[in-house]
Design a protein around this motif. Structure first.
Motif, PDB file in Angstrom:
ATOM      1  N   GLY A 103       0.807  -1.220   0.000  1.00  0.00           N
ATOM      2  CA  GLY A 103       0.000   0.000   0.000  1.00  0.00           C
ATOM      3  C   GLY A 103       0.833   1.259   0.000  1.00  0.00           C
ATOM      4  O   GLY A 103       0.506   2.241  -0.691  1.00  0.00           O
ATOM      5  N   MET A 104       1.914   1.246   0.771  1.00  0.00           N
ATOM      6  CA  MET A 104       2.736   2.444   0.927  1.00  0.00           C
ATOM      7  C   MET A 104       3.385   2.863  -0.378  1.00  0.00           C
ATOM      8  O   MET A 104       3.432   4.053  -0.717  1.00  0.00           O
ATOM      9  CB  MET A 104       3.807   2.184   1.987  1.00  0.00           C
ATOM     10  CG  MET A 104       4.808   3.312   2.177  1.00  0.00           C
ATOM     11  SD  MET A 104       6.136   2.852   3.299  1.00  0.00           S
ATOM     12  CE  MET A 104       6.960   1.560   2.351  1.00  0.00           C
ATOM     13  N   THR A 105       3.904   1.907  -1.143  1.00  0.00           N
ATOM     14  CA  THR A 105       4.618   2.254  -2.372  1.00  0.00           C
ATOM     15  C   THR A 105       3.701   2.920  -3.392  1.00  0.00           C
ATOM     16  O   THR A 105       4.073   3.922  -4.014  1.00  0.00           O
ATOM     17  CB  THR A 105       5.254   0.995  -2.987  1.00  0.00           C
ATOM     18  OG1 THR A 105       4.260  -0.037  -3.112  1.00  0.00           O
ATOM     19  CG2 THR A 105       6.390   0.481  -2.124  1.00  0.00           C
ATOM     20  N   VAL A 106       2.496   2.389  -3.545  1.00  0.00           N
ATOM     21  CA  VAL A 106       1.558   2.980  -4.514  1.00  0.00           C
ATOM     22  C   VAL A 106       1.099   4.352  -4.054  1.00  0.00           C
ATOM     23  O   VAL A 106       1.016   5.303  -4.848  1.00  0.00           O
ATOM     24  CB  VAL A 106       0.346   2.044  -4.709  1.00  0.00           C
ATOM     25  CG1 VAL A 106      -0.683   2.701  -5.637  1.00  0.00           C
ATOM     26  CG2 VAL A 106       0.790   0.710  -5.287  1.00  0.00           C
ATOM     27  N   LEU A 107       0.824   4.488  -2.753  1.00  0.00           N
ATOM     28  CA  LEU A 107       0.354   5.767  -2.223  1.00  0.00           C
ATOM     29  C   LEU A 107       1.401   6.867  -2.391  1.00  0.00           C
ATOM     30  O   LEU A 107       1.107   7.968  -2.876  1.00  0.00           O
ATOM     31  CB  LEU A 107      -0.009   5.598  -0.745  1.00  0.00           C
ATOM     32  CG  LEU A 107      -0.540   6.850  -0.025  1.00  0.00           C
ATOM     33  CD1 LEU A 107      -1.873   7.272  -0.618  1.00  0.00           C
ATOM     34  CD2 LEU A 107      -0.677   6.582   1.470  1.00  0.00           C
ATOM     35  N   GLN A 115       1.516   9.418 -11.428  1.00  0.00           N
ATOM     36  CA  GLN A 115       1.457   8.595 -12.636  1.00  0.00           C
ATOM     37  C   GLN A 115       0.788   7.246 -12.367  1.00  0.00           C
ATOM     38  O   GLN A 115       1.167   6.222 -12.924  1.00  0.00           O
ATOM     39  CB  GLN A 115       2.865   8.373 -13.200  1.00  0.00           C
ATOM     40  CG  GLN A 115       3.545   9.650 -13.656  1.00  0.00           C
ATOM     41  CD  GLN A 115       4.871   9.394 -14.345  1.00  0.00           C
ATOM     42  OE1 GLN A 115       5.239   8.258 -14.655  1.00  0.00           O
ATOM     43  NE2 GLN A 115       5.627  10.468 -14.589  1.00  0.00           N
ATOM     44  N   GLY A 116      -0.187   7.250 -11.464  1.00  0.00           N
ATOM     45  CA  GLY A 116      -0.931   6.024 -11.199  1.00  0.00           C
ATOM     46  C   GLY A 116      -0.143   4.979 -10.438  1.00  0.00           C
ATOM     47  O   GLY A 116      -0.338   3.773 -10.664  1.00  0.00           O
ATOM     48  N   GLY A 117       0.722   5.413  -9.553  1.00  0.00           N
ATOM     49  CA  GLY A 117       1.503   4.465  -8.768  1.00  0.00           C
ATOM     50  C   GLY A 117       2.794   4.035  -9.431  1.00  0.00           C
ATOM     51  O   GLY A 117       3.439   3.088  -8.978  1.00  0.00           O
ATOM     52  N   GLY A 229      12.267   1.398 -14.047  1.00  0.00           N
ATOM     53  CA  GLY A 229      11.350   2.160 -13.216  1.00  0.00           C
ATOM     54  C   GLY A 229      10.505   1.240 -12.365  1.00  0.00           C
ATOM     55  O   GLY A 229      10.577   0.004 -12.466  1.00  0.00           O
ATOM     56  N   PHE A 230       9.680   1.844 -11.528  1.00  0.00           N
ATOM     57  CA  PHE A 230       8.825   1.095 -10.618  1.00  0.00           C
ATOM     58  C   PHE A 230       7.396   1.075 -11.140  1.00  0.00           C
ATOM     59  O   PHE A 230       6.881   2.091 -11.623  1.00  0.00           O
ATOM     60  CB  PHE A 230       8.852   1.732  -9.227  1.00  0.00           C
ATOM     61  CG  PHE A 230       7.885   1.113  -8.257  1.00  0.00           C
ATOM     62  CD1 PHE A 230       8.226  -0.028  -7.544  1.00  0.00           C
ATOM     63  CD2 PHE A 230       6.623   1.668  -8.056  1.00  0.00           C
ATOM     64  CE1 PHE A 230       7.333  -0.604  -6.649  1.00  0.00           C
ATOM     65  CE2 PHE A 230       5.726   1.103  -7.166  1.00  0.00           C
ATOM     66  CZ  PHE A 230       6.086  -0.040  -6.461  1.00  0.00           C
ATOM     67  N   VAL A 231       6.755  -0.085 -11.035  1.00  0.00           N
ATOM     68  CA  VAL A 231       5.323  -0.212 -11.305  1.00  0.00           C
ATOM     69  C   VAL A 231       4.688  -0.966 -10.143  1.00  0.00           C
ATOM     70  O   VAL A 231       5.367  -1.684  -9.405  1.00  0.00           O
ATOM     71  CB  VAL A 231       5.047  -0.952 -12.636  1.00  0.00           C
ATOM     72  CG1 VAL A 231       5.554  -0.151 -13.811  1.00  0.00           C
ATOM     73  CG2 VAL A 231       5.664  -2.340 -12.634  1.00  0.00           C
ATOM     74  N   LYS A 232       3.412  -0.821  -9.996  1.00  0.00           N
ATOM     75  CA  LYS A 232       2.685  -1.417  -8.883  1.00  0.00           C
ATOM     76  C   LYS A 232       2.887  -2.936  -8.834  1.00  0.00           C
ATOM     77  O   LYS A 232       2.780  -3.621  -9.848  1.00  0.00           O
ATOM     78  CB  LYS A 232       1.196  -1.085  -9.018  1.00  0.00           C
ATOM     79  CG  LYS A 232       0.324  -1.694  -7.935  1.00  0.00           C
ATOM     80  CD  LYS A 232      -1.138  -1.360  -8.163  1.00  0.00           C
ATOM     81  CE  LYS A 232      -2.036  -2.020  -7.125  1.00  0.00           C
ATOM     82  NZ  LYS A 232      -3.469  -1.723  -7.367  1.00  0.00           N
ATOM     83  N   GLU A 233       3.202  -3.442  -7.625  1.00  0.00           N
ATOM     84  CA  GLU A 233       3.368  -4.880  -7.373  1.00  0.00           C
ATOM     85  C   GLU A 233       4.376  -5.518  -8.329  1.00  0.00           C
ATOM     86  O   GLU A 233       4.181  -6.655  -8.796  1.00  0.00           O
ATOM     87  CB  GLU A 233       2.015  -5.610  -7.490  1.00  0.00           C
ATOM     88  CG  GLU A 233       0.957  -5.109  -6.541  1.00  0.00           C
ATOM     89  CD  GLU A 233       1.215  -5.493  -5.086  1.00  0.00           C
ATOM     90  OE1 GLU A 233       2.148  -6.278  -4.844  1.00  0.00           O
ATOM     91  OE2 GLU A 233       0.487  -5.007  -4.212  1.00  0.00           O
ATOM     92  N   MET A 234       5.457  -4.818  -8.625  1.00  0.00           N
ATOM     93  CA  MET A 234       6.390  -5.315  -9.635  1.00  0.00           C
ATOM     94  C   MET A 234       7.184  -6.533  -9.165  1.00  0.00           C
ATOM     95  O   MET A 234       7.777  -7.237  -9.982  1.00  0.00           O
ATOM     96  CB  MET A 234       7.339  -4.202 -10.069  1.00  0.00           C
ATOM     97  CG  MET A 234       8.386  -3.799  -9.054  1.00  0.00           C
ATOM     98  SD  MET A 234       9.459  -2.480  -9.683  1.00  0.00           S
ATOM     99  CE  MET A 234      10.107  -3.215 -11.178  1.00  0.00           C
ATOM    100  N   THR A 235       7.210  -6.799  -7.871  1.00  0.00           N
ATOM    101  CA  THR A 235       7.917  -7.995  -7.397  1.00  0.00           C
ATOM    102  C   THR A 235       7.195  -9.273  -7.808  1.00  0.00           C
ATOM    103  O   THR A 235       7.829 -10.319  -7.945  1.00  0.00           O
ATOM    104  CB  THR A 235       8.071  -7.960  -5.875  1.00  0.00           C
ATOM    105  OG1 THR A 235       6.813  -7.631  -5.279  1.00  0.00           O
ATOM    106  CG2 THR A 235       9.098  -6.920  -5.453  1.00  0.00           C
ATOM    107  N   ALA A 236       5.881  -9.212  -7.975  1.00  0.00           N
ATOM    108  CA  ALA A 236       5.089 -10.312  -8.549  1.00  0.00           C
ATOM    109  C   ALA A 236       5.337 -11.657  -7.872  1.00  0.00           C
ATOM    110  O   ALA A 236       5.494 -12.674  -8.535  1.00  0.00           O
ATOM    111  CB  ALA A 236       5.359 -10.414 -10.056  1.00  0.00           C
TER     112      ALA A 236
END
Length: 321
Positions: A103-107, A115-117, A229-236
């Protein structure tokens, strides 16, 4: 499949197996000391975001790496505080770290970059560039040896080489140093270590800190080397796959490396070969993408009973009065 295709698949295997290897070694240190850590995923995710964010703002990938390690260390300290100092449930602490990081990373990303997280794409000095080993170009045309050296061994970022050098380093620390002997003893019989006058709490915090550093490097690699770069839940789910590899390897460094490369190989196959036709039976791409996760379930179901964890693992140590 020709020889060059095999080399390309193996090259992808090394790249995709690197974050798994770093996270697996991180869990190895922590769990050998008796602190189970299923928060590897969360620490990697936080490190991925902060490394990409700082690299994007500063233009320096090295500052990004430091920020990623620092973020992972903060979460590692929280895990240590909850499970070592306050003797809380280690599994619940790890789950909390995973949710917190998700939650913290996206927020923060949305508030920071809007840019949408996501973070801005990294370019130039904001990314780790591939390193060309000496004489790679001159011997590239040599049959067999040339492609292996020029395509498979050369052309990776510095973090890839660091990850594979960490394997013998981990083995040496755990099995050839006094610190490693005490660390393994803490995971097996903390009371005996305490009786010898060695601080169990200090050793476990040291193991958790090492875990945080390695997870920080793994997350930074994902955002600044493997991707831009970083995207949401990129660790998958890579943190959980690393834990499965650790169990499969029975908490041994060299075996952990081969287990992580196996998972990396499955990911490489899934990326390169989609909708495989086996004599009229077409395997859809979704099945190929799910292969690493299917293997994770198989390993956890079939090897947990055979792989014996450190005897004091998961149990807070209470000093006898």
């Amino acid at each position: 499949m020709d020889f060059l295709t095999i080399i390309q698949v193996l090259d992808s295997t090394v790249r995709l197996g690197t974050p798994l290897l770093l996270a697996c070694l991180a869990g190895l240190f922590s769990e050998r000391a008796g602190v189970f850590d299923i928060g590897l995923e969360g620490k990697m995710l936080a490190a991925a975001f902060f490394s990409a964010a700082v690299a994007a703002v500063s233009g320096s990938v090295w500052l990004g790496l430091i920020a990623g390690i620092a973020a992972s260390l903060v979460l590692a300290a929280l895990h240590g505080l909850a499970s070592i100092t306050f003797r809380g449930n280690q599994l619940i602490s790890g789950v909390a770290i995973n949710f917190l990081a998700a939650g913290m990373t996206v927020l923060i990303a949305q508030d920071w970059f809007g840019q949408g997280g996501r973070t801005p794409s990294l370019m130039g000095g904001g990314r780790f560039e591939p390193i060309t080993l000496p004489f790679a170009e001159s011997i590239a045309a040599v049959p067999v040896i040339g492609p292996i050296y020029a395509e498979l061994l050369s052309g990776h970022s510095v973090l890839v080489y660091l990850a594979f050098l960490a394997v013998p380093a981990t083995w040496w620390v755990l099995y050839r140093t006094r610190f490693g002997l005490r660390l393994r003893a803490v995971g097996e019989n903390p009371a005996a270590v305490d009786t010898a006058g060695v601080s169990v709490v200090a050793l476990r915090y040291a193991a958790v800190a090492i875990c945080g550093v390695l997870c920080g490097i793994a997350g930074a690699y994902l955002a600044t080397a493997l991707q831009a770069g970083f995207v949401k839940e990129m660790t998958a789910g890579r943190g959980f796959i690393a834990l499965a590899a650790l169990i499969f390897a029975k908490w041994r460094p060299w075996h952990a490396m081969w287990a992580c490369l196996l998972f990396g190989f499955l990911q490489a196959i899934a990326l390169r070969y989609q909708n495989i036709d086996l004599g009229g039976l077409v395997i859809p791409v979704q099945v190929m993408d799910a292969l690493p996760y299917i293997l994770t379930v198989v390993i956890l179901a079939g090897f947990v009973g055979k792989a014996i964890p450190p005897r004091a693992g998961g149990e807070p140590y209470v000093k006898e009065r």
